[in-house]
Design a protein around this motif. Structure first.
Motif, short mmCIF file in Angstrom:
data_model
loop_
_atom_site.label_atom_id
_atom_site.label_comp_id
_atom_site.label_asym_id
_atom_site.label_seq_id
_atom_site.Cartn_x
_atom_site.Cartn_y
_atom_site.Cartn_z
N GLN A 45 43.87 31.71 1.59
CA GLN A 45 43.59 30.57 2.46
C GLN A 45 44.74 30.27 3.42
OE1 GLN A 45 42.78 27.49 -0.40
NE2 GLN A 45 40.68 28.18 -0.78
N VAL A 46 45.89 30.91 3.20
CA VAL A 46 47.06 30.70 4.07
C VAL A 46 46.73 31.20 5.47
CG1 VAL A 46 49.45 31.41 4.50
CG2 VAL A 46 48.69 30.90 2.17
N GLU A 47 47.14 30.45 6.48
CA GLU A 47 46.87 30.83 7.87
C GLU A 47 47.50 32.18 8.20
OE1 GLU A 47 47.57 29.09 12.40
OE2 GLU A 47 48.27 27.97 10.66
N GLY A 48 46.71 33.08 8.75
CA GLY A 48 47.21 34.40 9.14
C GLY A 48 47.22 35.41 8.01
N PHE A 49 46.59 35.09 6.88
CA PHE A 49 46.60 36.00 5.72
C PHE A 49 45.98 37.35 6.07
CE2 PHE A 49 44.37 37.77 2.03
CZ PHE A 49 45.41 37.92 1.14
N TRP A 50 44.73 37.34 6.53
CA TRP A 50 44.01 38.59 6.80
C TRP A 50 44.60 39.32 7.99
CZ3 TRP A 50 41.43 40.14 2.88
CH2 TRP A 50 40.80 39.23 2.03
N SER A 51 45.03 38.59 9.00
CA SER A 51 45.63 39.26 10.17
C SER A 51 46.95 39.92 9.81
CB SER A 51 45.83 38.25 11.31
OG SER A 51 46.69 37.20 10.91
N SER A 52 47.70 39.33 8.89
CA SER A 52 48.97 39.94 8.44
C SER A 52 48.71 41.25 7.71
CB SER A 52 49.73 38.97 7.52
OG SER A 52 50.10 37.80 8.21
N ILE A 53 47.70 41.24 6.85
CA ILE A 53 47.35 42.47 6.12
C ILE A 53 46.93 43.56 7.09
CG2 ILE A 53 45.66 43.48 4.53
CD1 ILE A 53 45.80 40.94 2.91
N TRP A 54 46.08 43.21 8.05
CA TRP A 54 45.61 44.20 9.01
C TRP A 54 46.76 44.72 9.89
CZ3 TRP A 54 42.61 47.87 10.09
CH2 TRP A 54 42.39 48.31 11.40
N PHE A 55 47.63 43.82 10.34
CA PHE A 55 48.78 44.21 11.16
C PHE A 55 49.64 45.24 10.45
CE2 PHE A 55 53.21 43.87 12.35
CZ PHE A 55 53.20 43.77 13.73
N THR A 56 50.00 44.93 9.21
CA THR A 56 50.87 45.83 8.45
C THR A 56 50.15 47.13 8.12
OG1 THR A 56 52.12 43.99 7.50
CG2 THR A 56 52.17 46.09 6.30
N PHE A 57 48.86 47.03 7.76
CA PHE A 57 48.11 48.23 7.39
C PHE A 57 48.05 49.24 8.53
CE2 PHE A 57 44.12 50.61 7.39
CZ PHE A 57 44.24 51.30 6.21
N TYR A 58 47.63 48.79 9.72
CA TYR A 58 47.45 49.78 10.78
C TYR A 58 48.77 50.29 11.34
CZ TYR A 58 48.01 46.61 14.88
OH TYR A 58 48.48 45.75 15.84
N HIS A 59 49.85 49.51 11.23
CA HIS A 59 51.15 50.01 11.66
C HIS A 59 51.68 51.09 10.71
CE1 HIS A 59 51.28 46.68 14.52
NE2 HIS A 59 52.32 47.26 15.07
N ILE A 60 51.60 50.81 9.41
CA ILE A 60 52.10 51.78 8.43
C ILE A 60 51.19 53.01 8.38
CG2 ILE A 60 52.51 52.17 5.96
CD1 ILE A 60 53.48 49.29 5.78
N ALA A 61 49.88 52.80 8.42
CA ALA A 61 48.95 53.94 8.43
C ALA A 61 49.15 54.79 9.67
CB ALA A 61 47.50 53.44 8.37
N GLY A 62 49.39 54.15 10.81
CA GLY A 62 49.65 54.90 12.04
C GLY A 62 50.91 55.74 11.94
N GLY A 63 51.98 55.16 11.39
CA GLY A 63 53.22 55.92 11.21
C GLY A 63 53.05 57.09 10.26
N PHE A 64 52.28 56.85 9.18
CA PHE A 64 52.02 57.92 8.21
C PHE A 64 51.27 59.08 8.85
CE2 PHE A 64 48.99 59.88 5.30
CZ PHE A 64 49.84 60.40 4.35
N ILE A 199 53.09 41.27 6.97
CA ILE A 199 53.34 40.95 5.57
C ILE A 199 54.84 40.76 5.33
CG2 ILE A 199 53.26 41.87 3.21
CD1 ILE A 199 50.61 43.15 3.84
N GLY A 200 55.64 41.57 6.02
CA GLY A 200 57.09 41.45 5.89
C GLY A 200 57.59 40.06 6.26
N LYS A 201 56.99 39.48 7.30
CA LYS A 201 57.37 38.11 7.71
C LYS A 201 56.98 37.11 6.63
CE LYS A 201 58.83 35.00 10.72
NZ LYS A 201 58.29 34.95 12.10
N MET A 202 55.80 37.31 6.02
CA MET A 202 55.36 36.44 4.94
C MET A 202 56.32 36.50 3.74
SD MET A 202 52.61 34.83 5.83
CE MET A 202 51.08 34.86 6.75
#
Length: 241
Positions: A45-64, A199-202
């Motif tokens: 329920q924390v503001e930006g929860f899902w967007s934080s997960i998506w942000f980190t996921f596609y950045h790390i997946a892209g680098g991989f 997620i890192g910011k969280m």
């Protein structure tokens, strides 16, 4: 290891964690697994929860994926042109040896914090994929190769029935190692660079506010996403190969 043994080991670890947390009896230092579990039911329920997960996921997946693709290409070229392997050797040695934190600090000079996790994940994955693929290509059965030339088997069939089965275990082994490492390095980069909406910011905010239950809840989420991503990717890779 049998699943029941793994479950028993996890339950034992949770029990030890619970007892230690109860003994310390200080939430700032360590909260109980029950408190972390309760926080897991509300943290979404924390503001930006899902967007934080998506942000980190596609950045790390892209680098991989960038590290995986370039590592395979460079290994193929290095196997074909030995001088290229010599040219790449110092770069790969440096990338494997330099600590992630040093790379993060250096890369912050060149890149924005927003794209930092992509580059760091890429750097971690690249040398491992490259080295394993190079070993796998060079382990190719020469007799099978000669047979393919004698019977004039086409490049596509030769690749599909001879080359891929031989490099398959090397590639799968490298990917099994690097998927988890990419997440570790990417999250570390985000904690240092603290890009907004990550997620890192969280994690960083939970740390400076001494919010231990949030810190551990986010850690559990990271582990869950990392493991799920690894299992899904490895399943798909084995199907493709």
């Amino acid at each position: 290891m049998k699943p029941i043994k793994k479950i028993a080991a996890v339950l034992f670890a949770l029990l030890v964690w619970q007892l230690v947390a109860m003994e310390i009896h200080e939430k700032i230092l360590l909260v109980t697994p029950i408190e972390v579990l309760m926080r897991m039911f509300t943290i979404w329920q924390v503001e930006g929860f899902w967007s934080s997960i998506w942000f980190t996921f596609y950045h790390i997946a892209g680098g991989f994926l960038l590290g995986l693709g370039l590592g395979i290409i460079l290994a193929i070229l290095a196997a074909k042109f030995p001088f290229l392997e010599t040219l790449l050797w110092p770069w790969m040695a440096v990338i494997k040896s330099v600590p992630v934190a040093s790379f993060v600090v250096i890369c912050l000079i060149w890149l924005s914090a927003r794209n930092l996790s992509v580059f760091i994940s890429f750097l971690i994955v690249l040398p491992i994929i490259y080295q394993n693929m190079l070993v796998g290509i060079r382990a190719e059965n020469k007799e099978m190769k000669e047979m393919a030339q004698i019977f004039k088997i086409g490049l596509w069939k030769r690749t599909r029935y001879i080359t891929i089965p031989q490099i398959r275990p090397y590639l799968i082994s490298a990917c099994a190692v690097t998927t988890g490492m990419a997440w570790k390095a990417g999250i570390a980069a985000e904690i240092i660079g603290t890009p907004n909406g990550s997620i890192g910011k969280m994690l960083y905010l939970a740390k400076i506010t001494l919010d231990t239950d949030d810190l551990l809840a986010w850690t559990v989420i990271i582990v869950a996403i990392s493991v799920a991503t690894e299992k899904l990717f490895m399943w798909g890779l084995k199907k493709i190969l």
